[in-house]
Scaffold this motif. Structure first.
Motif, PDB file in Angstrom:
ATOM      1  N   LEU A  22       2.242  72.877  60.986  1.00 40.18           N
ATOM      2  CA  LEU A  22       1.125  72.260  60.259  1.00 40.18           C
ATOM      3  C   LEU A  22       0.074  71.688  61.210  1.00 40.18           C
ATOM      4  O   LEU A  22      -1.126  71.917  61.051  1.00 40.18           O
ATOM      5  CB  LEU A  22       1.685  71.142  59.361  1.00 40.18           C
ATOM      6  CG  LEU A  22       0.685  70.204  58.689  1.00 40.18           C
ATOM      7  CD1 LEU A  22      -0.109  70.944  57.623  1.00 40.18           C
ATOM      8  CD2 LEU A  22       1.421  69.026  58.058  1.00 40.18           C
ATOM      9  N   ASP A  23       0.525  70.949  62.219  1.00 41.12           N
ATOM     10  CA  ASP A  23      -0.408  70.285  63.138  1.00 41.12           C
ATOM     11  C   ASP A  23      -1.028  71.270  64.120  1.00 41.12           C
ATOM     12  O   ASP A  23      -2.173  71.109  64.523  1.00 41.12           O
ATOM     13  CB  ASP A  23       0.317  69.167  63.894  1.00 41.12           C
ATOM     14  CG  ASP A  23       0.884  68.123  62.941  1.00 41.12           C
ATOM     15  OD1 ASP A  23       0.182  67.777  61.980  1.00 41.12           O
ATOM     16  OD2 ASP A  23       2.029  67.696  63.143  1.00 41.12           O
ATOM     17  N   ARG A  26      -3.811  72.973  62.143  1.00 44.48           N
ATOM     18  CA  ARG A  26      -4.969  72.110  61.875  1.00 44.48           C
ATOM     19  C   ARG A  26      -5.662  71.653  63.151  1.00 44.48           C
ATOM     20  O   ARG A  26      -6.882  71.707  63.254  1.00 44.48           O
ATOM     21  CB  ARG A  26      -4.523  70.882  61.056  1.00 44.48           C
ATOM     22  CG  ARG A  26      -4.111  71.205  59.624  1.00 44.48           C
ATOM     23  CD  ARG A  26      -3.657  69.943  58.878  1.00 44.48           C
ATOM     24  NE  ARG A  26      -4.701  68.930  58.897  1.00 44.48           N
ATOM     25  CZ  ARG A  26      -5.685  68.859  58.010  1.00 44.48           C
ATOM     26  NH1 ARG A  26      -5.763  69.725  57.026  1.00 44.48           N
ATOM     27  NH2 ARG A  26      -6.599  67.909  58.106  1.00 44.48           N
ATOM     28  N   THR A  34      -4.918  74.125  55.374  1.00 39.46           N
ATOM     29  CA  THR A  34      -3.543  73.698  55.077  1.00 39.46           C
ATOM     30  C   THR A  34      -3.475  72.176  55.114  1.00 39.46           C
ATOM     31  O   THR A  34      -3.925  71.563  56.074  1.00 39.46           O
ATOM     32  CB  THR A  34      -2.576  74.313  56.106  1.00 39.46           C
ATOM     33  OG1 THR A  34      -2.744  75.723  56.105  1.00 39.46           O
ATOM     34  CG2 THR A  34      -1.132  73.981  55.758  1.00 39.46           C
ATOM     35  N   LYS A  35      -2.945  71.582  54.047  1.00 38.68           N
ATOM     36  CA  LYS A  35      -2.945  70.111  53.916  1.00 38.68           C
ATOM     37  C   LYS A  35      -1.547  69.539  54.089  1.00 38.68           C
ATOM     38  O   LYS A  35      -0.559  70.177  53.732  1.00 38.68           O
ATOM     39  CB  LYS A  35      -3.438  69.707  52.515  1.00 38.68           C
ATOM     40  CG  LYS A  35      -4.746  70.330  52.081  1.00 38.68           C
ATOM     41  CD  LYS A  35      -5.890  69.977  52.996  1.00 38.68           C
ATOM     42  CE  LYS A  35      -7.200  70.546  52.480  1.00 38.68           C
ATOM     43  NZ  LYS A  35      -8.211  70.638  53.546  1.00 38.68           N
ATOM     44  N   GLU A  36      -1.479  68.311  54.568  1.00 41.54           N
ATOM     45  CA  GLU A  36      -0.208  67.586  54.581  1.00 41.54           C
ATOM     46  C   GLU A  36      -0.138  66.673  53.361  1.00 41.54           C
ATOM     47  O   GLU A  36      -1.001  65.819  53.164  1.00 41.54           O
ATOM     48  CB  GLU A  36      -0.053  66.726  55.842  1.00 41.54           C
ATOM     49  CG  GLU A  36       1.238  65.900  55.763  1.00 41.54           C
ATOM     50  CD  GLU A  36       1.712  65.349  57.096  1.00 41.54           C
ATOM     51  OE1 GLU A  36       0.911  65.288  58.034  1.00 41.54           O
ATOM     52  OE2 GLU A  36       2.911  64.999  57.176  1.00 41.54           O
ATOM     53  N   CYS A  46       1.713  71.836  52.060  1.00 40.72           N
ATOM     54  CA  CYS A  46       1.518  72.416  53.393  1.00 40.72           C
ATOM     55  C   CYS A  46       2.061  73.842  53.493  1.00 40.72           C
ATOM     56  O   CYS A  46       2.204  74.363  54.596  1.00 40.72           O
ATOM     57  CB  CYS A  46       2.199  71.540  54.440  1.00 40.72           C
ATOM     58  SG  CYS A  46       4.002  71.570  54.306  1.00 40.72           S
ATOM     59  N   SER A  57       5.136  74.008  56.167  1.00 39.48           N
ATOM     60  CA  SER A  57       4.762  73.967  57.589  1.00 39.48           C
ATOM     61  C   SER A  57       4.959  72.589  58.196  1.00 39.48           C
ATOM     62  O   SER A  57       4.939  72.451  59.412  1.00 39.48           O
ATOM     63  CB  SER A  57       3.320  74.450  57.781  1.00 39.48           C
ATOM     64  OG  SER A  57       2.403  73.588  57.140  1.00 39.48           O
ATOM     65  N   CYS A  58       5.205  71.562  57.373  1.00 38.93           N
ATOM     66  CA  CYS A  58       5.500  70.224  57.917  1.00 38.93           C
ATOM     67  C   CYS A  58       6.934  70.134  58.409  1.00 38.93           C
ATOM     68  O   CYS A  58       7.300  69.159  59.056  1.00 38.93           O
ATOM     69  CB  CYS A  58       5.228  69.133  56.882  1.00 38.93           C
ATOM     70  SG  CYS A  58       6.511  68.948  55.607  1.00 38.93           S
ATOM     71  N   THR A  72      -2.406  81.681  56.378  1.00 44.08           N
ATOM     72  CA  THR A  72      -2.836  80.434  55.749  1.00 44.08           C
ATOM     73  C   THR A  72      -3.870  80.761  54.678  1.00 44.08           C
ATOM     74  O   THR A  72      -4.314  81.908  54.542  1.00 44.08           O
ATOM     75  CB  THR A  72      -3.486  79.491  56.780  1.00 44.08           C
ATOM     76  OG1 THR A  72      -4.746  80.054  57.176  1.00 44.08           O
ATOM     77  CG2 THR A  72      -2.600  79.314  58.013  1.00 44.08           C
ATOM     78  N   GLY A 103      -1.563  75.391  49.299  1.00 40.48           N
ATOM     79  CA  GLY A 103      -0.137  75.735  49.299  1.00 40.48           C
ATOM     80  C   GLY A 103       0.225  76.610  48.115  1.00 40.48           C
ATOM     81  O   GLY A 103       0.940  77.606  48.249  1.00 40.48           O
TER      82      GLY A 103
END
Lengths: 148, 286
Positions: A22-23, A26, A34-36, A46, A57-58, A72, A103
């Protein structure tokens, strides 16, 4: 050094191997679609596709997916040229605040299209949306299926 | 996100032999299979500064194979692979159903059977299925062993692995005959992502006269480890399956479990629902 294919493009990542996918997406690759959400794998916000399969992805340290193909939400369409699925979400009200949408769009893009509304709901069981009440999201999936 | 990736030491073996060598040198490292459990704690900032043995490149412990009388499921087989595998679905359908009930699609695509077993959560959804199939846990490192599931799970989130020892496979002996009834049932507040209040797996064989040849019934989230209902299983053996027999088996259920009150449920609710599941499983059918 970790090599990945992200949205069809070969990318190299040379930071800490335990950084979350995830990170890396981003912060290192500038793919902020892609959001957390919860950071616990519960909400599905995510979700991206790794070798065609939805994953949170987290919960994935990037070292675990060396050589994988990642997709993504940026791979689906551009603002001026949305995919059929994205258009269906816009037209049917499948998007309200939009935070869960990247997502959900990725899970909806994986595997065969749902055969029924029940099937669509089962497919999206790993996602939470706090706005829509899900009805419009399920309708969006069904509408996009008809367009294909 | 509170975890600091720069604080982590990551060991990345390329195969089984290298994994065992690295782990022998760093027994403090945490073996990481799919990461779906570990990463939740890491994201909360609870695992910083640790060494991790990343098993994602170890091919030898993936895959599902049938050998003489045994289905051997690689420790790194994912729940999604188990749910889709034709051998698992044909010979061990209760396990296929359990794997498909774990978390969500996203979790099933990463989480592994070996990880679910090693975590030894009392509420793990695959463990009741493994318990009724008399699963054995195969390990390597320090010689390698085969342990019965009940010897492997020694407490809440505690397993019997020694320093440097890793799970290589979960072995299921093929059943001599097909059960007449089989059950997997998870009880939680939501279909996906719920941690079970109680989770049941059952197998039942009847003879031609309607007497019980064998009952195997296991419950999760009802004791520190998954529990086989030995008292009830023993009581019904050889007896005619009647509502009265089912009722007596339900009464005996609490001999083998010790449910607690916790944020997810109460001991009383867990007992009542578990008894209902057993009663329904044993009910006469026409």
């Amino acid at each position: 050094m970790i090599t990945l294919t992200v949205n069809g493009r070969r990318r190299r990542y040379a930071g800490p191997p335990f950084k979350r996918l995830l990170d890396v997406l981003r912060q290192d690759f500038g793919l902020t679609g892609t959001k957390e959400g919860c950071g616990e794998g519960e909400c599905g916000a995510c979700t991206v596709l790794v070798d065609g399969k939805p994953v949170a992805s987290c919960l994935v340290p990037v070292c675990q997916i060396e050589g994988a193909r990642v997709r993504t939400v940026e791979s689906l369409g551009k603002a001026a040229r949305l995919s059929a699925l994205q258009k269906a979400f816009v037209e049917r009200g499948g998007i309200q605040c939009g935070f869960c949408a990247p997502g959900i769009l990725m899970t909806a893009s994986a595997g065969p299209a749902p055969k029924s509304e029940d099937d669509a709901r089962r497919k999206l069981a790993g996602h939470i949306c706090r706005c829509t009440g899900y009805v419009h999201i399920v309708e969006s999936l069904m509408a996009a299926r008809r367009k294909k | 996100m509170k975890g600091d990736p720069g604080s982590m030491t990551v060991l990345r073996p390329r195969g089984a032999a290298q994994a065992l060598r690295m782990y022998a040198r760093r027994p403090d490292a945490i073996p990481l299979a799919g990461g779906t459990d570990f990463m939740v704690a890491w994201n909360a900032g609870e695992r910083d500064g640790r060494a991790v043995l990343d098993l994602s490149a170890v091919r030898e412990w993936r895959g599902i194979r049938r050998t003489a009388g045994v289905l051997s499921i690689g420790a790194l087989a994912t729940h999604a692979e188990l749910g889709d595998d034709h051998l698992v679905r044909r010979h061990f359908p209760v396990l296929a159903r359990a794997a498909a009930a774990v978390g969500s699609a996203q979790i099933q695509n990463r989480g592994t059977l070996g990880g679910n077993v090693a975590n030894a959560s009392p509420a793990a959804d695959t463990l009741p299925a493994l318990a009724v199939y008399d699963a054995r846990i195969a390990t390597a490192g320090g010689g390698g062993r085969r342990l019965q599931l009940s010897d492997f799970l020694i407490g809440v989130k505690k397993n019997a692995l020694l320093p440097g020892e890793l799970i290589t496979a979960v072995e299921l002996p093929l059943l001599p005959r097909r059960p007449d009834r089989q059950l997997f049932r998870k009880v939680g507040p939501r279909a996906a992502m719920a941690i079970s209040k109680t989770v049941a797996a059952g197998l039942l064989w009847l003879d031609r006269g309607g007497a019980v040849r064998e009952l195997r019934f296991a419950l999760g989230a009802m004791a520190p480890t998954v529990a086989r209902l030995k008292a009830a299983e023993e009581f019904v053996r050889g007896r005619k399956l009647t509502p009265a027999l089912a009722e007596e088996a339900c009464r005996l259920l609490d001999q083998d479990v010790a449910p607690i009150d916790d944020p997810r449920s109460t001991a009383a609710y867990r007992l009542a629902v578990s008894r209902n599941l057993l009663r329904e499983f044993l009910a006469p059918r026409f």
